[in-house]
Design an enzyme around this catalytic site. Structure first.
Site, PDB file in Angstrom:
ATOM      1  N   CYS A 136      33.508  36.499  36.001  1.00  0.00           N
ATOM      2  CA  CYS A 136      32.926  36.383  34.661  1.00  0.00           C
ATOM      3  C   CYS A 136      31.939  37.517  34.411  1.00  0.00           C
ATOM      4  O   CYS A 136      30.794  37.460  34.854  1.00  0.00           O
ATOM      5  CB  CYS A 136      32.253  35.018  34.505  1.00  0.00           C
ATOM      6  SG  CYS A 136      31.501  34.803  32.890  1.00  0.00           S
ATOM      7  N   CYS A 139      28.838  36.529  32.452  1.00  0.00           N
ATOM      8  CA  CYS A 139      27.834  35.803  33.243  1.00  0.00           C
ATOM      9  C   CYS A 139      27.062  36.765  34.153  1.00  0.00           C
ATOM     10  O   CYS A 139      25.849  36.674  34.274  1.00  0.00           O
ATOM     11  CB  CYS A 139      28.475  34.765  34.162  1.00  0.00           C
ATOM     12  SG  CYS A 139      29.785  33.810  33.447  1.00  0.00           S
ATOM     13  N   ASP A 140      27.775  37.646  34.833  1.00  0.00           N
ATOM     14  CA  ASP A 140      27.172  38.370  35.954  1.00  0.00           C
ATOM     15  C   ASP A 140      27.018  39.870  35.741  1.00  0.00           C
ATOM     16  O   ASP A 140      26.386  40.547  36.563  1.00  0.00           O
ATOM     17  CB  ASP A 140      28.028  38.142  37.224  1.00  0.00           C
ATOM     18  CG  ASP A 140      28.063  36.663  37.615  1.00  0.00           C
ATOM     19  OD1 ASP A 140      27.069  35.959  37.354  1.00  0.00           O
ATOM     20  OD2 ASP A 140      29.083  36.213  38.165  1.00  0.00           O
TER      21      ASP A 140
END
Ligand code: NDP
Length: 312
Positions: A136, A139-140
């Site tokens: 992701c 997300c990261d």
């Protein structure tokens, strides 16, 4: 088999399931939530979450899901271990088997079983998960600012993730197994027009390496042909974008899905084709796949279930 009667059964313990449990509890529907194999869902595989409103300093994914769980429990949700192994939604029934040994007969069922990111299946992927391996970018990606990263895949997700990462990172490699991108033309153009993305067509990943964290990847070009060539790239982040599996298989004999297994809901509703069965979160959302969106859809499913129970 022992049968228990419940008003609302929620299946899944990601943001969609827990939010549905919070709303259903506050509506006095005494929901029972069955957590599934991965309690807390996909967020427990990410590190820090910085884009969920209400956490000004960010929050660890596992901790956030634990807080969701506590909130649902405090409001009265009955949260249980267990995995759904079978359902019977024929002829107005809503029978759900848990772990092959217990039957729940629910007045309404909310499916919130999420999706699972696909991984390549390399042992090193497992080893570095959360330490350089992610599925992701949204997300990261932030943790790889000014670094070099790679995205695996040639579809719309891979292109979207690569262009997102290109804004943050020094360099983004796309590792594409074919000699073309499967993504839409618009997404391909975006990738081609981003100078710090390098597409490695006809490359496959053999292994990742690094001392505790990802430091690079060993690739192979035109594997199995006369032109086969090994290549090494230095990267800090390795992002998988080779698709997701919606976790809908157990429901498919009764609940309609699209060709990829995403549950089909009526427009602007969480209603499935089975009366009294609702779906929310990533199991029915191929587009957004964000925790905040899943939480919102869990809320909708609980409201839809409440309305259904009132009118039946
Ligand atoms: P896709 O299935 O479209 O693409 C997956 C990509 O990963 C393909 O390039 C595929 O290669 C590659 N791949 C699969 N398995 C492997 C493997 N083992 N090793 C190496 N590469 C692999 O998935 P997406 O998640 O990209 O998209 C899913 C759906 O969601 C699509 O319909 C897409 O259009 C849509 N979507 C739309 C978006 C938008 O419109 N903004 C954004 C994101 C997704 P190959 O081509 O060789 O099979």
């Amino acid at each position: 088999m022992e049968t228990e009667k419940v008003k609302v059964l929620i299946i899944g313990s990601g943001p969609a399931g827990y939010t549905a449990a919070i709303y259903a509890s506050r509506a006095n529907l005494s929901p029972v939530l069955v957590q599934g194999l991965q309690a807390g869902g996909q967020l427990t595989t990410t590190t820090e979450i910085e884009n969920f409103p209400g956490y000004p300093n960010g929050v660890d994914g596992t901790q956030m899901m634990e807080e969701f769980r506590q909130q649902a429990e405090r409001l009265g949700a009955d949260i249980r271990y267990g995995t759904v192994t079978k359902v019977d939604f024929a002829d107005g029934k809503r029978l759900v088997t848990i772990d092959g040994e217990k039957l729940i007969d629910a007045d309404a069922v909310i499916i919130a079983t999420g999706a699972t990111a696909k991984y390549l299946g390399l042992p090193s992927e497992e080893k570095y998960r959360g330490n350089g391996v992610s599925a992701c970018a949204t997300c990261d990606g932030f943790f790889y600012r000014k670094k070099d990263v790679a995205v695996v895949g040639g579809g719309d997700t891979a292109c979207e993730e690569a262009t997102y990462l290109a804004h943050l990172c020094n360099k983004v490699y796309m590792i594409v197994r074919k000699n073309y991108l499967r993504a839409s033309k618009a997404m391909q153009d975006r990738v081609m027009n981003t100078p710090n993305i390098e597409i490695l067509f006809e490359h496959n990943t053999l292994e990742l390496f690094g001392d505790g964290v990802v430091e690079g990847a060993n690739l192979v070009y035109r594997q199995g042909t006369a032109e086969e060539e090994k290549r090494q790239i230095k990267i800090d982040g390795f992002f998988l974008a080779i698709g997701h599996h919606p976790n809908s298989a157990v429901f498919q004999p009764f609940v309609q899905t699209d060709d990829d297994g995403y549950i089909i809901t009526e427009p602007n509703s969480s209603r499935t084709n089975v009366p009294g069965v609702f779906a929310c979160g990533d199991v029915m959302d191929r587009t957004y796949r964000q925790a905040i969106v899943a939480a919102g859809s869990g809320c909708k499913a609980a409201l839809d279930a409440e309305r259904y129970l009132l009118s039946n």
